[in-house]
Scaffold this motif. Structure first.
Motif: not given
Ligand SMILES: *[C@@H]1O[C@H](CO)[C@@H](O)[C@H](O)[C@H]1NC(C)=O
Ligand SMILES: *[C@@H]1O[C@H](CO)[C@@H](O)[C@H](O)[C@H]1NC(C)=O
Ligand SMILES: *[C@@H]1O[C@H](CO)[C@@H](O)[C@H](O)[C@H]1NC(C)=O
Ligand SMILES: *[C@@H]1O[C@H](CO)[C@@H](O)[C@H](O)[C@H]1NC(C)=O
Ligand SMILES: *[C@@H]1O[C@H](CO)[C@@H](O)[C@H](O)[C@H]1NC(C)=O
Ligand SMILES: *[C@@H]1O[C@H](CO)[C@@H](O)[C@H](O)[C@H]1NC(C)=O
Ligand SMILES: *[C@@H]1O[C@H](CO)[C@@H](O)[C@H](O)[C@H]1NC(C)=O
Length: 485
Positions: A363-367, A312-318, A307-309, A346-348
């Motif tokens: 914290s805010n998720f960058t959309m 548009g967020n391609t961070t692959l932290l689990n 979903l993050y991917n 937001k994600i947390g």
């Molecule tokens: C992208 O997602 C990761 C978690 O998978 C988060 O730590 C990071 O802050 C997010 N980046 C943005 C720009 O929201």
């Protein structure tokens, strides 16, 4: 599209919930997607010794896990009690819950609802949760690796090179000697010891990472000093696995053709979320009163990463146990078009150790958003619903076969070319039972899943339902990734 257009859009988005603007905006809907809470480990070997109470004790939601999701429900209550109306009883038309068909996610959904309606505990209005599920084999939204025939087939056809590659990548991160020490400490020697016939460095690393992550939530890491020392590296192994599974393997071995054809793996879920959001749009007058004001999806780490991917967020932290994403849909007074509606996200996650009380921080998720002129922009405070939808629609499949896409090569490896018989049980039998177009353009299928030319005497059944009934096919041997964590 000019630069000033982009800036105007961003300013508008920032205005959404900024103090100057809130007065004219109303919260219409909340959508939550979360991973289940902490559970017991899910090792691939030695389950009878490593899971509490034996092999049947693997993957169960723990007390800590229940606390996590209850806390998420409380968090939602504290913020959205005015939105979730009626609030003095539970109405499952207004609060929609959907879960994968897995015990720990269903129970996690229950816990969320209990936290949300804790004030009803002990009253006759106490919550009896309604949690919708569907067969894992059709879970295209929450479990792409089980629910997409395209991914089932592709991962089955490529499991040998995939595991070879991920094991090599694992050993670039952590040495075989260290993996052996970790395996001896935990009880994973079977897959962690190079002398073992079942030696499997990649699976060893992710099982060890999982075991330690679980131990953190019960406060029992003191017994695992060696694993603890290498935990950071084990997490890196898991992240590199995410990277390969989400597309790098396809890029390196296949020029990215598979991922282009099927689209981003979170696309069906993102589309479903947008459809729910649009239910809060007034379709005519007045606003539909029975659309859910809170929807939640209870899934896995491999629900959130795709979903993050897609967003548009391609961070692959689990995502950690209980990790959550919350969308809010805001409407301007008298709003009628989709750009009078705004989406924020937001994600947390909860703290992972008992001393944190498993309470959540967000914290805010960058959309990522896209204007009607196809200009992409980023915003950490939300964007118009129409721009959010534009971006997501751009992340879908290029092949018309979508989640049923397979290449010629994949079908050949799995003995599923036009002339192959649909022997049961087999991947080919499964594939043809799931996908109406499995015989390719110009092909037709008989009720016995044979491919024939249209017009031949037995070619009557190709107008069956899009998704056919699976006849109990078992295909769960070593596909990648083979665990819903
Ligand atoms: C992208 O997602 C990761 C978690 O998978 C988060 O730590 C990071 O802050 C997010 N980046 C943005 C720009 O929201
Ligand atoms: C309801 O929401 C308000 C404001 O968001 C908050 O102050 C209050 O504590 C909430 N009530 C409950 C029972 O959580
Ligand atoms: C299984 O785990 C137990 C408990 O940690 C351990 O004593 C045993 O050696 C392990 N068995 C194997 C084959 O690794
Ligand atoms: C990817 O697809 C293109 C166009 O369909 C094709 O020409 C190319 O050979 C494919 N690449 C691989 C590695 O299969
Ligand atoms: C956890 O809860 C206990 C008991 O309510 C409290 O004393 C402690 O401060 C809490 N810890 C955190 C980190 O919130
Ligand atoms: C986070 O998003 C909210 C809207 O949801 C916004 O009001 C706030 O300014 C944003 N914070 C940052 C640091 O971008
Ligand atoms: C495909 O058929 C060949 C030849 O019969 C067989 O050796 C192979 O195992 C089959 N592959 C699969 C994935 O069933």
């Amino acid at each position: 599209m000019t630069h000033s257009g982009i800036i105007a859009a961003v300013v508008l988005a920032v205005c959404i919930v900024g103090n100057l603007c809130t007065a004219t905006l109303q919260l219409r809907q909340v959508v939550v997607v979360h991973r289940h809470g902490a559970r017991t480990p899910v090792p691939s070997v030695n389950q009878s010794s490593l899971c509490p109470g034996g092999a049947n004790g693997c993957g169960l939601l723990t007390t800590a896990g229940k606390q996590m999701l209850t806390n998420l429900g409380r968090y939602l209550r504290a913020r959205y009690n005015a939105t979730i109306q009626p609030y003095d009883y539970y109405n499952s038309d207004m609060v929609h819950s959907q879960s994968t068909d897995v015990d720990r996610t269903i129970q996690s959904a229950d816990c969320l609802l209990r936290g949300l309606y804790e004030h009803l505990d002990g009253t006759v209005q106490r919550v009896y949760p309604v949690v919708h599920t569907r067969e894992i084999d059709r879970e295209t939204e929450l479990l792409p690796w089980d629910g997409w025939p395209a991914l089932v087939m592709w991962s089955a056809a490529t499991s040998v090179p995939f595991f070879t590659m991920t094991s090599k990548v694992t050993l670039d991160i952590i040495s075989a000697e260290d993996l052996k020490l970790i395996g001896d400490e935990i009880g994973l020697s079977e897959e962690c010891d190079p002398a073992s016939p079942a030696y499997f460095p990649f699976q060893c690393a992710i099982d060890a990472e999982d075991f330690y992550s679980c131990a953190m939530t019960t406060g029992k890491t003191a017994a695992l000093p060696i694993t603890g020392k290498f935990y950071g590296l084990l997490v890196q192994c898991l992240e590199s696995y995410n990277l390969y599974a989400m597309g790098k393997f396809d890029q390196l071995t296949n020029g990215g053709n598979f991922t282009r054809a099927v689209g981003t793996f979170g696309f069906p879920l993102a589309v479903d979320i947008i459809q729910r959001m649009k239910q809060s749009l007034p379709s005519g007058n007045p606003v539909p009163t029975m659309s859910p004001v809170l929807s939640h999806y209870s899934g896995h780490d491999i629900t959130l990463i795709p979903l993050y991917n897609t967003l548009g967020n391609t961070t692959l932290l689990n995502p950690l146990f209980g990790a959550a994403m919350i969308f809010e849909v805001w409407a301007k007074d008298g709003a009628t078009s989709s750009n009078s509606f705004f989406v924020t996200a937001k994600i947390g996650q909860p703290g992972q150790t008992p001393d944190t009380n498993f309470s959540y921080t967000f914290s805010n998720f960058t959309m990522s958003c896209m204007t009607n002129k196809r200009v992409v922009y980023q915003s950490s405070s939300g964007c118009p619903l129409g721009d959010f939808e534009n971006y997501v629609l751009n992340r879908g499949p290029q092949s018309a076969m979508g989640t049923c896409y397979t290449s010629e090569a994949t079908r050949a490896i799995l003995n599923c070319t036009f002339s192959d018989p649909p022997t049961a049980p087999s991947y080919c039998n499964y594939y043809r039972s799931m996908c109406i177009d499995a015989c390719g353009q110009g092909g037709a299928m008989t009720p016995q899943y044979e491919c024939v030319q249209p017009g031949s005497s037995s070619a009557s059944a190709s107008s069956g339902p899009m998704l056919r009934k699976v006849n109990g096919v078992k295909h769960h041997n070593r596909r990648w990734p083979n665990l819903k964590r």
